[in-house]
Design an enzyme around this catalytic site. Structure first.
Site, PDB file in Angstrom:
ATOM      1  N   CYS A   2       6.288   0.490  -4.649  1.00  0.00           N
ATOM      2  CA  CYS A   2       7.573   0.661  -5.321  1.00  0.00           C
ATOM      3  C   CYS A   2       8.185   1.991  -4.897  1.00  0.00           C
ATOM      4  O   CYS A   2       7.493   2.972  -4.689  1.00  0.00           O
ATOM      5  CB  CYS A   2       7.489   0.642  -6.843  1.00  0.00           C
ATOM      6  N   ARG A  27       8.110   0.637   0.863  1.00  0.00           N
ATOM      7  CA  ARG A  27       7.161   0.768  -0.245  1.00  0.00           C
ATOM      8  C   ARG A  27       7.049  -0.514  -1.080  1.00  0.00           C
ATOM      9  O   ARG A  27       6.207  -0.615  -1.980  1.00  0.00           O
ATOM     10  CB  ARG A  27       7.573   1.916  -1.159  1.00  0.00           C
ATOM     11  N   TRP A  75       7.465  -3.654  -5.575  1.00  0.00           N
ATOM     12  CA  TRP A  75       6.353  -4.448  -5.060  1.00  0.00           C
ATOM     13  C   TRP A  75       5.631  -4.945  -6.301  1.00  0.00           C
ATOM     14  O   TRP A  75       4.985  -4.168  -7.005  1.00  0.00           O
ATOM     15  CB  TRP A  75       5.448  -3.571  -4.200  1.00  0.00           C
ATOM     16  N   ASN A 101       6.971   3.575 -10.843  1.00  0.00           N
ATOM     17  CA  ASN A 101       6.066   3.223  -9.744  1.00  0.00           C
ATOM     18  C   ASN A 101       4.656   3.474 -10.256  1.00  0.00           C
ATOM     19  O   ASN A 101       4.357   4.591 -10.678  1.00  0.00           O
ATOM     20  CB  ASN A 101       6.379   4.112  -8.537  1.00  0.00           C
ATOM     21  N   GLY A 102       3.815   2.440 -10.261  1.00  0.00           N
ATOM     22  CA  GLY A 102       2.447   2.624 -10.743  1.00  0.00           C
ATOM     23  C   GLY A 102       2.047   1.484 -11.655  1.00  0.00           C
ATOM     24  O   GLY A 102       2.665   0.415 -11.639  1.00  0.00           O
ATOM     25  N   GLU A 481      -9.471  -3.085  14.293  1.00  0.00           N
ATOM     26  CA  GLU A 481      -8.082  -2.670  14.085  1.00  0.00           C
ATOM     27  C   GLU A 481      -7.125  -3.657  14.766  1.00  0.00           C
ATOM     28  O   GLU A 481      -6.092  -4.033  14.210  1.00  0.00           O
ATOM     29  CB  GLU A 481      -7.888  -1.236  14.618  1.00  0.00           C
ATOM     30  N   LYS A 485      -4.192  -5.761  12.833  1.00  0.00           N
ATOM     31  CA  LYS A 485      -2.796  -5.657  13.276  1.00  0.00           C
ATOM     32  C   LYS A 485      -2.216  -7.040  13.510  1.00  0.00           C
ATOM     33  O   LYS A 485      -1.118  -7.354  13.088  1.00  0.00           O
ATOM     34  CB  LYS A 485      -2.793  -4.851  14.570  1.00  0.00           C
ATOM     35  N   GLU A 488      -1.662  -9.053  10.164  1.00  0.00           N
ATOM     36  CA  GLU A 488      -0.595  -8.598   9.262  1.00  0.00           C
ATOM     37  C   GLU A 488       0.795  -8.773   9.870  1.00  0.00           C
ATOM     38  O   GLU A 488       1.749  -9.012   9.139  1.00  0.00           O
ATOM     39  CB  GLU A 488      -0.822  -7.165   8.775  1.00  0.00           C
ATOM     40  N   HIS A 504     -24.842 -15.550  16.254  1.00  0.00           N
ATOM     41  CA  HIS A 504     -25.567 -15.761  14.985  1.00  0.00           C
ATOM     42  C   HIS A 504     -24.754 -16.595  13.994  1.00  0.00           C
ATOM     43  O   HIS A 504     -25.014 -16.566  12.805  1.00  0.00           O
ATOM     44  CB  HIS A 504     -25.967 -14.415  14.388  1.00  0.00           C
ATOM     45  N   LYS A 603       3.827  -0.180   2.305  1.00  0.00           N
ATOM     46  CA  LYS A 603       3.301   0.908   3.131  1.00  0.00           C
ATOM     47  C   LYS A 603       2.335   1.798   2.365  1.00  0.00           C
ATOM     48  O   LYS A 603       1.343   2.266   2.901  1.00  0.00           O
ATOM     49  CB  LYS A 603       4.488   1.733   3.634  1.00  0.00           C
TER      50      LYS A 603
END
Ligand code: F6R
Length: 608
Positions: A2, A27, A75, A101-102, A481, A485, A488, A504, A603
C-alpha cells in the site's frame, strides 16, 4: 504494501496526490482513493482498479478542489479489492478521513466493540475500525485522539489523516511501516516513499516508530511517543527525478536490467582501495569477522537468492559455516543463533516485514547484525548494527533486477573482507578477486549484448507451460533466481533444481517439449552438469545452455548456447543472471503480461 501520500500547500492537491500515487503504484495496485477537505467537509473518491481508474472517476465526478488531501493505493489484505474496501476510510460522523498501510492485528476485537457501541462498518477492512476508533477517542484535539488511537491498536501501520475541522493540516504516525515527510517551501507532503514527493522537494524527514507529526503548509511539528516535541532531522535525496522515470524504455524492468553495470559500479568502486575491500565506513571492521561461530543470511525472495550465492562465496573464502534462511521461517523455528554469530539480512526495500522480524529475532538472541539494503534510512538500515548500502538507485519495477545484482556485489566484498580477516584468503588472491569484482560492470555490459538473441529465444519458447532451470553450486543459486523471475513476470510455471537432484524424482516430468535452461559456468562442475543435461536431452527436452564456454549447439546436448563472459566461478551468478532476466522480460512481453506490475505482487512486502 500500500502507498500513502498527503499534500498540504497552495496548489490544487489532487493532481499532486495522483502524481504521487502513480509513483507509489509499485506498492500495490488493486484499488485507490483520495480524500480532500472541501467546503467545510470531506470529499472522497475511491475505486477498484489502478490510479488511472481513480483519475477517470475524479473527472467523471466533476473534480475535487482543495489545497489539502490524502491518497492511497492498495494491496488488499483484509477484504477483496473493491470500491468500498479502498481507502481512505471515513469516521461515522464524516469528519475524519484516514489512509493506512499495514495490518491492524486486533481489528476483530475492535470491530466487535465498535459495533456494540453503534458504529456501523461499511467495509471488510481492518482500517475502517481505526477511523471509527479515532472518532470514539476524539475529545476536541486531533493529537490527543491520534495518541489514544494508536494505544488501542495492535499491529503495524503507517497512517495519514485529515479532518474536516482542520483544513490544511495533515496528521501522520507509523509503526513498522515506512513514512516520510517531504519538506517544501510553503507546502509539505507525507508519503510512503521518496518517489512520491520528489516532484515537489528533495528534502525529507524519516518518521520513526511511534512518532506523530502535525504537518501544515508552513510547518512540521514532530512529537515522540511521550508527546514531547522533538527536532526533525532533515535529509536530502541524493538522486534525481529522472532516475525514477522510464527514460525512453518501454518498461522500468528493462531499464533497470540495462542499468546494472552502473548499479554494480556504484556499489563496488567506492569500497575498493588498492584492490582490497574497504568497508570500515559501514563499520564492517576485520574484528567483526574474526572468531565467528557462524554466519546466518536471512532474506526473502530474490534477496534470499542473492544470499544463496553469498553463502557459496563466503564459505569458499572465509571457511566459516554460512546458513541461508527464508526470513518467514527463520524466526519461528527457534533458530540456533546467538553471541558469536553474525546475521546478514538482505533487502532492497529495507521494509520487508519478515526480514525485519528475523533480524530482530537474531539481535534479541545476541547475534550481531549487518543489513545489505538499497533504500537509505529504511527500517533495516536503521535497526541493524552495521549497514552496507547497495547503491542501485531507485528500483521501480516490482521484479528486482539491479538491486539483486548490487546485492551480489556487496556480498562479494563481504566474502573477501571476511576471508582476509580470518586468514583464510591470501592477500594476493583477494586482490585478484577484487580486480575481477571491479571489472564486473564491464562484463555485465558484455552480457547485456545477448539481448537480441534472448529476445529471439523468448519468441520461440513463450508458449511453453513449464520451464526447468538447473545448475550446480553458484549456478544452482542463480538458477533459483532465474526461475523466480520467469514465474513472476511471465506467469509460466517454473522450478529450479540442483542439476544432480533431477534424477531423484523430477526427471519424471521431463518429456518431449519440456524446456530446460541449464546454467553451467563453473569449469570444475561442467562435466557433471553436462551428464545431467544429456539425460534431459535424451528424454525430449529442449535445452538452452548458459555457459562461459565458446561452443556451438550440439544436438546431443542443447538446442541453443547463450554465452556469457568468463570470470572467476565465484562471480559467475552476476553474469549468468543477466540473460535470464532478459529471458523473463521478453517471455512476459510476448505473453502480454503487465511487466512492471505483475499480478498479485507488490514491491515492498510489509505484511507477514
Ligand atoms: C522478486 C522480488 C521479491 C523480493 C522480496 C524481498 O523479483 O523482488 O522476491 O526480492 O520480496 O524484498 P526486499 O528485497 O525489499 O526485502
Amino acid at each position: 504494501m500500500c502507498g500513502i501520500v498527503g499534500y498540504t500547500g497552495r496548489e490544487e492537491a489532487v493532481p499532486v496526490l495522483l502524481q504521487g500515487l502513480y509513483k507509489l503504484e509499485y506498492r500495490g495496485y488493486d484499488s485507490a482513493g483520495v480524500a480532500v477537505v472541501q467546503s467545510g467537509g470531506l470529499k472522497v473518491v475511491k475505486t477498484k482498479g489502478r490510479i488511472k481508474n481513480l483519475d477517470e472517476k475524479i473527472q467523471q465526478e466533476g473534480g475535487m478542489e482543495s489545497v489539502c488531501g490524502i491518497g492511497h493505493t492498495r494491496w488488499a489484505t483484509h477484504g477483496a479489492p473493491s470500491d468500498v474496501n479502498a481507502h481512505p476510510h471515513i469516521s461515522r460522523n464524516g469528519r475524519i478521513a484516514l489512509v493506512h498501510n499495514g495490518i491492524i492485528e486486533n481489528y476483530l476485537e475492535l470491530r466487535e466493540m465498535l459495533t456494540q457501541e453503534g458504529f456501523e462498518m461499511q467495509s471488510q477492512t481492518d482500517t475502517e475500525t481505526v477511523a471509527h476508533l479515532f472518532e470514539r477517542n476524539f475529545k476536541g484535539d486531533m493529537m490527543q485522539a491520534l495518541t489514544a488511537t494508536v494505544k488501542d491498536v495492535r499491529g503495524s501501520y503507517a497512517l495519514g489523516i485529515v479532518s474536516a475541522d482542520e483544513p490544511g493540516v495533515l496528521y501522520c504516525t507509523k509503526r513498522d511501516n515506512p513514512l516520510i515527510i517531504g519538506v517544501g517551501e510553503g507546502e509539505n507532503m507525507i508519503a510512503s516513499d521518496i518517489p512520491a514527493i520528489i516532484q515537489k522537494t528533495k528534502r525529507y524527514i524519516v518518521l520513526n516508530d511511534d512518532e506523530i507529526a502535525r504537518v501544515t503548509p508552513e510547518s512540521v511539528e514532530l512529537y515522540n511517543a511521550l508527546g514531547q516535541k522533538i527536532a526533525p532531522e532533515i535529509q536530502t535525496v541524493n538522486w534525481d527525478i529522472s532516475s525514477a522515470e522510464k527514460g525512453g524504455y518501454e518498461h522500468f524492468m528493462i531499464k533497470e536490467i540495462m542499468e546494472q553495470p552502473k548499479a554494480v559500479r556504484d556499489t563496488v568502486s567506492p569500497r575498493l582501495e588498492n584492490d582490497l575491500p574497504r568497508l570500515e565506513d559501514s563499520s564492517l571492521t576485520e574484528s567483526l569477522f574474526q572468531n565467528l561461530r557462524a554466519i546466518h543470511i536471512v532474506a526473502c525472495g530474490s534477496a534470499l537468492h542473492a544470499g544463496l550465492v553469498g553463502r557459496e562465496v563466503i564459505e569458499r573464502f572465509a571457511r566459516v559455516p554460512v546458513f541461508a534462511s527464508v526470513a518467514s521461517e527463520f524466526r519461528y523455528r527457534n533458530p540456533v543463533i546467538g553471541e558469536g554469530d553474525l546475521c546478514i539480512v538482505i533487502s532492497q526495500s529495507g521494509e520487508t516485514a519478515d526480514t525485519l522480524a528475523a533480524m530482530r529475532e537474531a539481535k534479541n538472541r545476541g547475534a550481531r547484525t549487518i543489513a545489505i539494503v538499497n533504500v537509505v534510512s529504511s527500517s533495516a538500515a536503521r535497526e541493524a548494527d552495521s549497514v552496507l548500502y547497495t547503491w542501485a538507485g531507485p528500483e521501480i519495477a516490482v521484479a528486482t533486477t539491479k538491486a539483486y545484482s548490487a546485492q551480489l556485489a556487496a556480498l562479494y566484498l563481504i566474502a573477501v573482507k571476511a576471508g582476509l580477516a580470518r586468514g583464510t584468503l591470501a592477500e594476493k588472491e583477494a586482490r585478484e578477486y577484487c580486480r575481477q569484482v571491479n571489472q564486473l560492470p564491464e562484463l555485465i555490459q558484455q552480457a547485456l549484448r545477448a539481448r537480441p538473441q534472448i529476445q529471439y529465444l523468448a519468441s520461440l519458447y513463450s508458449n511453453r507451460q513449464s520451464v526447468f532451470f538447473i545448475g550446480r553450486g553458484v549456478d544452482y543459486a542463480a538458477a533459483q533466481e532465474a526461475s523466480l523471475k520467469l514465474k513472476e513476470i511471465s506467469y509460466i510455471h517454473s522450478e529450479a533444481y540442483a542439476a544432480g537432484e533431477l534424477k531423484h524424482g523430477t526427471i519424471s516430468l521431463i518429456e518431449d517439449g519440456a524446456l530446460v535452461v541449464a546454467l553451467a559456468t563453473d569449469p570444475a562442475l561442467y562435466e557433471k552438469t553436462l551428464s545431467n543435461i544429456k539425460s534431459v536431452k535424451a528424454r525430449g527436452a529442449s535445452v538452452i545452455l548458459v555457459t562461459e564456454r565458446q561452443m556451438e549447439a550440439d544436438p546431443e546436448i542443447c538446442d541453443f548456447v547463450v554465452q556469457v563472459p568468463a570470470c572467476d566461478p565465484a562471480l559467475s551468478a552476476s553474469l549468468s543472471i543477466v540473460p535470464m532476466q532478459l529471458f523473463s522480460y521478453y517471455m512476459g512481453v510476448y505473453r502480454g503480461c503487465d511487466i512492471d506490475k505483475p499480478r498479485n505482487l507488490a514491491k515492498s512486502v510489509t505484511v507477514e
